[in-house]
Write a protein that holds these residues in place. Structure first.
Motif, PDB file in Angstrom:
ATOM      1  N   GLY A  50      46.229  -5.621  11.773  1.00  0.00           N
ATOM      2  CA  GLY A  50      46.482  -6.177  13.076  1.00  0.00           C
ATOM      3  C   GLY A  50      47.740  -5.514  13.683  1.00  0.00           C
ATOM      4  O   GLY A  50      48.091  -4.599  14.151  1.00  0.00           O
ATOM      5  N   GLU A  51      48.685  -6.757  13.646  1.00  0.00           N
ATOM      6  CA  GLU A  51      50.217  -6.717  13.925  1.00  0.00           C
ATOM      7  C   GLU A  51      50.984  -6.837  13.040  1.00  0.00           C
ATOM      8  O   GLU A  51      52.335  -6.682  13.361  1.00  0.00           O
ATOM      9  CB  GLU A  51      50.094  -7.247  15.298  1.00  0.00           C
ATOM     10  N   ARG A  52      50.344  -7.412  11.854  1.00  0.00           N
ATOM     11  CA  ARG A  52      51.525  -7.917  11.013  1.00  0.00           C
ATOM     12  C   ARG A  52      51.212  -7.380   9.580  1.00  0.00           C
ATOM     13  O   ARG A  52      49.974  -7.071   9.267  1.00  0.00           O
ATOM     14  CB  ARG A  52      51.529  -9.563  10.606  1.00  0.00           C
ATOM     15  N   PRO A  53      52.324  -7.031   8.687  1.00  0.00           N
ATOM     16  CA  PRO A  53      51.922  -6.773   7.261  1.00  0.00           C
ATOM     17  C   PRO A  53      50.832  -7.859   6.595  1.00  0.00           C
ATOM     18  O   PRO A  53      50.670  -8.997   6.727  1.00  0.00           O
ATOM     19  CB  PRO A  53      53.036  -6.832   6.692  1.00  0.00           C
ATOM     20  N   ASP A  54      50.036  -7.156   5.903  1.00  0.00           N
ATOM     21  CA  ASP A  54      49.050  -8.004   4.991  1.00  0.00           C
ATOM     22  C   ASP A  54      49.477  -7.970   3.581  1.00  0.00           C
ATOM     23  O   ASP A  54      49.609  -6.969   2.855  1.00  0.00           O
ATOM     24  CB  ASP A  54      47.720  -7.453   5.301  1.00  0.00           C
ATOM     25  N   GLU A  55      49.610  -9.441   3.154  1.00  0.00           N
ATOM     26  CA  GLU A  55      50.184  -9.508   1.777  1.00  0.00           C
ATOM     27  C   GLU A  55      48.961  -9.086   0.824  1.00  0.00           C
ATOM     28  O   GLU A  55      49.368  -8.505  -0.387  1.00  0.00           O
ATOM     29  CB  GLU A  55      50.497 -11.211   1.433  1.00  0.00           C
ATOM     30  N   VAL A  56      47.853  -9.199   1.158  1.00  0.00           N
ATOM     31  CA  VAL A  56      46.471  -8.885   0.298  1.00  0.00           C
ATOM     32  C   VAL A  56      46.526  -7.337  -0.014  1.00  0.00           C
ATOM     33  O   VAL A  56      46.613  -6.976  -1.156  1.00  0.00           O
ATOM     34  CB  VAL A  56      45.324  -9.599   0.741  1.00  0.00           C
ATOM     35  N   ASN A  57      46.784  -6.711   1.060  1.00  0.00           N
ATOM     36  CA  ASN A  57      46.758  -5.141   1.170  1.00  0.00           C
ATOM     37  C   ASN A  57      47.996  -4.803   0.281  1.00  0.00           C
ATOM     38  O   ASN A  57      47.727  -3.754  -0.546  1.00  0.00           O
ATOM     39  CB  ASN A  57      46.762  -4.690   2.670  1.00  0.00           C
ATOM     40  N   LEU A  58      49.291  -5.453   0.473  1.00  0.00           N
ATOM     41  CA  LEU A  58      50.442  -5.070  -0.271  1.00  0.00           C
ATOM     42  C   LEU A  58      50.225  -5.076  -1.726  1.00  0.00           C
ATOM     43  O   LEU A  58      50.613  -4.333  -2.513  1.00  0.00           O
ATOM     44  CB  LEU A  58      51.403  -5.907   0.272  1.00  0.00           C
ATOM     45  N   SER A  59      49.665  -6.327  -1.993  1.00  0.00           N
ATOM     46  CA  SER A  59      49.462  -6.550  -3.563  1.00  0.00           C
ATOM     47  C   SER A  59      48.413  -5.490  -4.156  1.00  0.00           C
ATOM     48  O   SER A  59      48.689  -5.140  -4.984  1.00  0.00           O
ATOM     49  CB  SER A  59      48.968  -7.946  -3.785  1.00  0.00           C
ATOM     50  N   PHE A  60      47.318  -5.170  -3.469  1.00  0.00           N
ATOM     51  CA  PHE A  60      46.483  -4.064  -3.901  1.00  0.00           C
ATOM     52  C   PHE A  60      47.188  -2.914  -3.949  1.00  0.00           C
ATOM     53  O   PHE A  60      47.102  -2.016  -4.996  1.00  0.00           O
ATOM     54  CB  PHE A  60      45.460  -4.225  -3.103  1.00  0.00           C
ATOM     55  N   MET A  61      47.843  -2.432  -2.982  1.00  0.00           N
ATOM     56  CA  MET A  61      48.477  -1.320  -3.038  1.00  0.00           C
ATOM     57  C   MET A  61      49.474  -0.972  -4.080  1.00  0.00           C
ATOM     58  O   MET A  61      49.488  -0.086  -5.042  1.00  0.00           O
ATOM     59  CB  MET A  61      49.367  -0.860  -1.691  1.00  0.00           C
ATOM     60  N   ILE A  62      50.405  -2.037  -4.479  1.00  0.00           N
ATOM     61  CA  ILE A  62      51.273  -1.919  -5.464  1.00  0.00           C
ATOM     62  C   ILE A  62      50.505  -2.105  -6.760  1.00  0.00           C
ATOM     63  O   ILE A  62      51.031  -1.305  -7.712  1.00  0.00           O
ATOM     64  CB  ILE A  62      52.265  -3.183  -5.156  1.00  0.00           C
ATOM     65  N   SER A  63      49.672  -2.744  -6.815  1.00  0.00           N
ATOM     66  CA  SER A  63      48.725  -2.736  -8.102  1.00  0.00           C
ATOM     67  C   SER A  63      48.178  -1.224  -8.476  1.00  0.00           C
ATOM     68  O   SER A  63      48.088  -0.837  -9.601  1.00  0.00           O
ATOM     69  CB  SER A  63      47.614  -3.687  -8.142  1.00  0.00           C
TER      70      SER A  63
END
Length: 247
Positions: free
Chosen positions: A102-115
């Motif tokens: 959307g227009e804001r960073p997604d904490e779930v996506n970020l946690s997945f990407m770092i994992s």
């Protein structure tokens, strides 16, 4: 006593307690997983100290959620494959921007990407940048797949399909690049249909075969040891035959 009131009292007594909306094991799609929770194998204190810190998004940036800030930064740098604090924060900032939904960073996506970055285990800064691109491309591809599944008209469908196709072709190319970089660019050597008889020697290299001589391009000296032509072996035999005939 009023029979209706008694029945109502019995219903109230038998009414079950309210059940929590989140049962154990359920996954909340709107909440980032707690990656600091200890596993069943490690001891709780050790797991808490060694677990990858969770990234908390804030209005002005992000922070690492770890009881020991220095240890948390070291764990995160090791997971991302970088050696200093500036490189670690740079990779995280880029992943935060790539995680925007959307227009804001997604904490779930970020946690997945770092994992995912941690599971691939980049070993240096080059691999860290490449792996960050890989997980970002994957997230973008899945986002395009979502747009494709929810396309309302042909234009949206074609746009999402083209973007998904480009990203899907990019991802395996990145995997190949990473594998080539990890093997130091050494090409694989494939040998097919090699047959060596008793007493023979295998020749490694490009081989040119003629009627009577086999010469290796990489071993010019091998020509000196090549077997003699069949005609040279027949000449002594014919001389013996003449001598026998004269006798």
């Amino acid at each position: 006593m009023n029979p209706t009131a008694a029945a109502s009292d019995r219903l109230r007594v038998a009414e079950p307690r309210a059940v929590s909306a989140r049962l154990p094991g359920n996954i909340d799609m709107n909440t980032a997983p707690d990656v600091t929770a200890p596993t069943a194998i490690a001891a709780p204190d050790q797991a808490k100290a060694a677990a990858l810190p969770r990234i908390k998004l804030q209005s002005h940036g992000f922070s690492l959620d770890h009881p020991d800030q220095a240890l948390g930064e070291q764990l995160m740098a090791n997971a991302l494959g970088v050696t200093d604090r500036e490189a670690m924060h740079g990779i995280i900032r880029q992943l935060v921007k790539a995680s925007v939904s959307g227009e804001r960073p997604d904490e779930v996506n970020l946690s997945f990407m770092i994992s995912m970055v941690k599971s691939i285990r980049p070993r240096d800064s080059v691999e860290a940048m490449l792996v960050a691109q890989m997980v970002s491309v994957h997230v973008m591809a899945m986002r395009c797949a979502h747009h494709l599944a929810n396309a309302d008209d042909l234009a949206q469908h074609d746009s999402a399909a083209r973007a998904l196709g480009r990203l899907a072709r990019t991802f395996p190319a990145q995997i190949e690049t990473l594998n080539r970089y990890r093997s130091h660019g050494e090409p694989a050597i494939t040998v097919q249909n090699v047959s060596v008889g008793d007493g023979g020697k295998a020749i490694v290299g490009n081989v040119t075969q003629h009627a009577s001589v086999i010469v290796s391009d990489k071993s010019p000296a091998a020509a000196r040891h090549a077997p003699k032509a069949a005609g040279s072996r027949r000449r002594p035999a014919s001389a013996d035959a003449k001598r026998e005939a004269q006798a």
